[in-house]
Design a protein around this motif. Structure first.
Motif, PDB file in Angstrom:
ATOM      1  N   VAL A 141       0.823  -1.211   0.000  1.00  0.00           N
ATOM      2  CA  VAL A 141       0.000   0.000   0.000  1.00  0.00           C
ATOM      3  C   VAL A 141       0.864   1.271   0.000  1.00  0.00           C
ATOM      4  O   VAL A 141       0.574   2.227  -0.722  1.00  0.00           O
ATOM      5  N   GLU A 142       1.938   1.271   0.810  1.00  0.00           N
ATOM      6  CA  GLU A 142       2.750   2.490   0.961  1.00  0.00           C
ATOM      7  C   GLU A 142       3.318   2.953  -0.371  1.00  0.00           C
ATOM      8  O   GLU A 142       3.321   4.152  -0.670  1.00  0.00           O
ATOM      9  N   ASP A 143       3.816   2.000  -1.187  1.00  0.00           N
ATOM     10  CA  ASP A 143       4.385   2.389  -2.489  1.00  0.00           C
ATOM     11  C   ASP A 143       3.314   2.962  -3.400  1.00  0.00           C
ATOM     12  O   ASP A 143       3.531   3.959  -4.095  1.00  0.00           O
ATOM     13  N   VAL A 144       2.165   2.318  -3.402  1.00  0.00           N
ATOM     14  CA  VAL A 144       1.079   2.788  -4.267  1.00  0.00           C
ATOM     15  C   VAL A 144       0.664   4.203  -3.858  1.00  0.00           C
ATOM     16  O   VAL A 144       0.508   5.098  -4.708  1.00  0.00           O
ATOM     17  N   ASP A 145       0.540   4.416  -2.561  1.00  0.00           N
ATOM     18  CA  ASP A 145       0.091   5.742  -2.098  1.00  0.00           C
ATOM     19  C   ASP A 145       1.145   6.811  -2.396  1.00  0.00           C
ATOM     20  O   ASP A 145       0.813   7.931  -2.792  1.00  0.00           O
ATOM     21  N   GLN A 146       2.409   6.441  -2.206  1.00  0.00           N
ATOM     22  CA  GLN A 146       3.478   7.416  -2.470  1.00  0.00           C
ATOM     23  C   GLN A 146       3.547   7.764  -3.968  1.00  0.00           C
ATOM     24  O   GLN A 146       3.659   8.936  -4.338  1.00  0.00           O
ATOM     25  N   ALA A 147       3.446   6.733  -4.808  1.00  0.00           N
ATOM     26  CA  ALA A 147       3.463   6.979  -6.258  1.00  0.00           C
ATOM     27  C   ALA A 147       2.246   7.816  -6.660  1.00  0.00           C
ATOM     28  O   ALA A 147       2.337   8.684  -7.539  1.00  0.00           O
ATOM     29  N   SER A 148       1.126   7.591  -6.012  1.00  0.00           N
ATOM     30  CA  SER A 148      -0.098   8.354  -6.344  1.00  0.00           C
ATOM     31  C   SER A 148       0.087   9.827  -5.973  1.00  0.00           C
ATOM     32  O   SER A 148      -0.337  10.722  -6.720  1.00  0.00           O
ATOM     33  N   ARG A 149       0.726  10.057  -4.821  1.00  0.00           N
ATOM     34  CA  ARG A 149       0.975  11.461  -4.424  1.00  0.00           C
ATOM     35  C   ARG A 149       1.869  12.140  -5.457  1.00  0.00           C
ATOM     36  O   ARG A 149       1.643  13.293  -5.843  1.00  0.00           O
TER      37      ARG A 149
END
Ligand code: NZQ
Ligand code: ZN
Length: 381
Positions: A74-82
């Protein structure tokens, strides 16, 4: 046979050199792209150079998010989304295996949403829009390139779950089998295991559709005929192409038409192993399937026997379970936890039981009870 609708809007570009056509396709979708990839294999096998070259020629500006790990979190997905949100990208381009593609699917809906991707997975939010997504696949396994599903891991909650929505279909997927020639032996085997497992999840799903059964059996036969040959000849383009097409076909809708659902019980068990021990997806499935079939042998002997006859050239329940296990072993994919490198002491088995419980690991058709979990864990040890 159930009523059904066939809807698959993915434009699939298959074959040697197809990525050269990707730039103009991207240019039809916008000017700025978030390019998502993994830990670096794409830089070694030439796919990164070909991708960035065609994008550059087409005048696309790219922002990169590297480092997506296998069993994406989840953390990577959220960071890439930001990153994608702050850069105001017009599209997301995924370059890699299923983990990268799945992450990019979430990124495409999360950029537009402004909250964590986990809110979709947990069922708290529904996506309303998505950025266009292009997939460039470098590993034949998941079928993610032609479906609307994605799996992500939440390590804090010890959960790994799939989620799907029509907005998560890639607009285009580019599949050049030569990109998969660099996939190492172990991941090649896990990919073949995964495509067979998708066929099996469909076979053991709910409902009856004889033509669909024949499609499923054909995909397994393709894997049985050409998978072991590929394991002996990893650079063989023709064999890579056959396996890549089989993997796409195993999870693009073809194997479920006329049935109510696939089962997905074995995938649920496999995801628990990935959460706990970061076992590669396909390896977790070759560990779980023989145990699951042993559990089911008294409950659905007719269906198991029919699978043996249709796809494994054997006539008995025992023979089918053995043939499947032999096939996974022949590929070099583990068939128990010890072979997957897990020390199977009581603490490890208890931990797996706990994660199976947290994730409510079960099939859509063949429900799994707590007693079933205990049986499966004993079988897999
Ligand atoms: O990170 P990099 O450096 O790219 O290395 C990857 C990774 O280590 C490497 N790799 C990929 N292409 C390569 C290559 N190495 C050399 N040459 C290449 N051409 O392979 C390793 C595994 O990659 P990964 O993307 O994790 O593998 P896979 O394609 O099997 O994807 C697994 C993920 O997909 C999910 C799984 O749960 C798992 O998280 N699934 C997605 C599904 C879907 N969307 O429909 C269905 C599946 O059942 C599955 O659950
Ligand atoms: Zn799978």
């Amino acid at each position: 046979m159930k009523n059904f609708v066939i809807y698959n809007p993915v434009k699939l570009h298959f074959g040697k050199g197809v990525v050269a056509q990707m730039g103009p396709v991207a240019a039809s979708l916008g000017k700025k792209a978030l390019l998502v990839y993994g830990k670096g294999s794409v830089k070694d096998n030439g796919s990164y150079d070909q991708t960035t070259e065609t994008l550059k020629k087409a005048g696309i500006t790219t922002i990169e998010y590297p480092g997506i790990r296998p069993n994406p979190v989840v953390e990577d997905v959220d960071q890439a989304s930001r990153l994608g949100r702050s850069e105001q990208v017009d599209m997301v381009i995924a370059l890699g295996g299923g983990s990268v593609l799945d992450s990019a699917k979430y990124i495409a809906i999360t950029i537009a949403a402004g909250h964590s991707c986990w809110e979709f997975v947990a069922g708290d939010k529904k996506p309303r829009k998505a950025l266009p997504l292009i997939g460039i696949l470098t590993l034949a396994a998941t079928g993610s390139e032609m479906n609307a599903f994605a799996v992500v891991q939440n390590n804090r909650e010890k959960r790994k779950l799939g989620y799907g929505h029509p907005l998560m279909f890639p607009r285009h997927s580019f599949l050049d089998p030569s990109f998969t020639c660099s996939v190492p032996k172990n991941h090649t085997a896990y990919g073949i295991t995964d495509l067979v497992a998708h066929s099996l999840e469909a076979w053991f799903g709910e409902g009856e559709s004889t033509l669909t059964d024949r499609f499923i059996a054909s995909i397994i036969q393709e894997a049985r005929e050409f998978g072991p040959a590929l394991m002996q000849d990893l650079q063989n383009y023709t064999l890579r192409a056959k396996i890549m097409y089989a993997a796409t076909s195993a999870l693009n809708g073809l194997t479920v038409q006329g049935k109510k659902s696939q089962d997905w019980g074995v995938h649920a068990i496999g995801h628990c192993m990935s959460v706990l021990w970061d076992i590669p997806h396909g390896a977790s499935l070759s560990v779980a399937y023989p145990a699951w079939l042993t559990l089911q042998q008294q409950r659905i002997p007719g269906r198991i026997r029919k699978l043996g006859q249709a796809a494994f050239n054997v006539a008995t329940v025992d023979g089918t379970i053995r043939a499947m296990k032999d096939f996974f072993e022949q590929l070099g994919s583990p068939v128990n936890l010890a072979q997957a490198g897990i020390k199977t002491d009581q603490a490890a088995l208890d931990a797996l039981l706990e994660v199976l419980h947290i994730n409510k690991a079960s099939g859509l058709h063949h429900k799994l009870s707590g007693e079933d979990h205990r049986f499966l864990v004993r079988q897999m040890a």
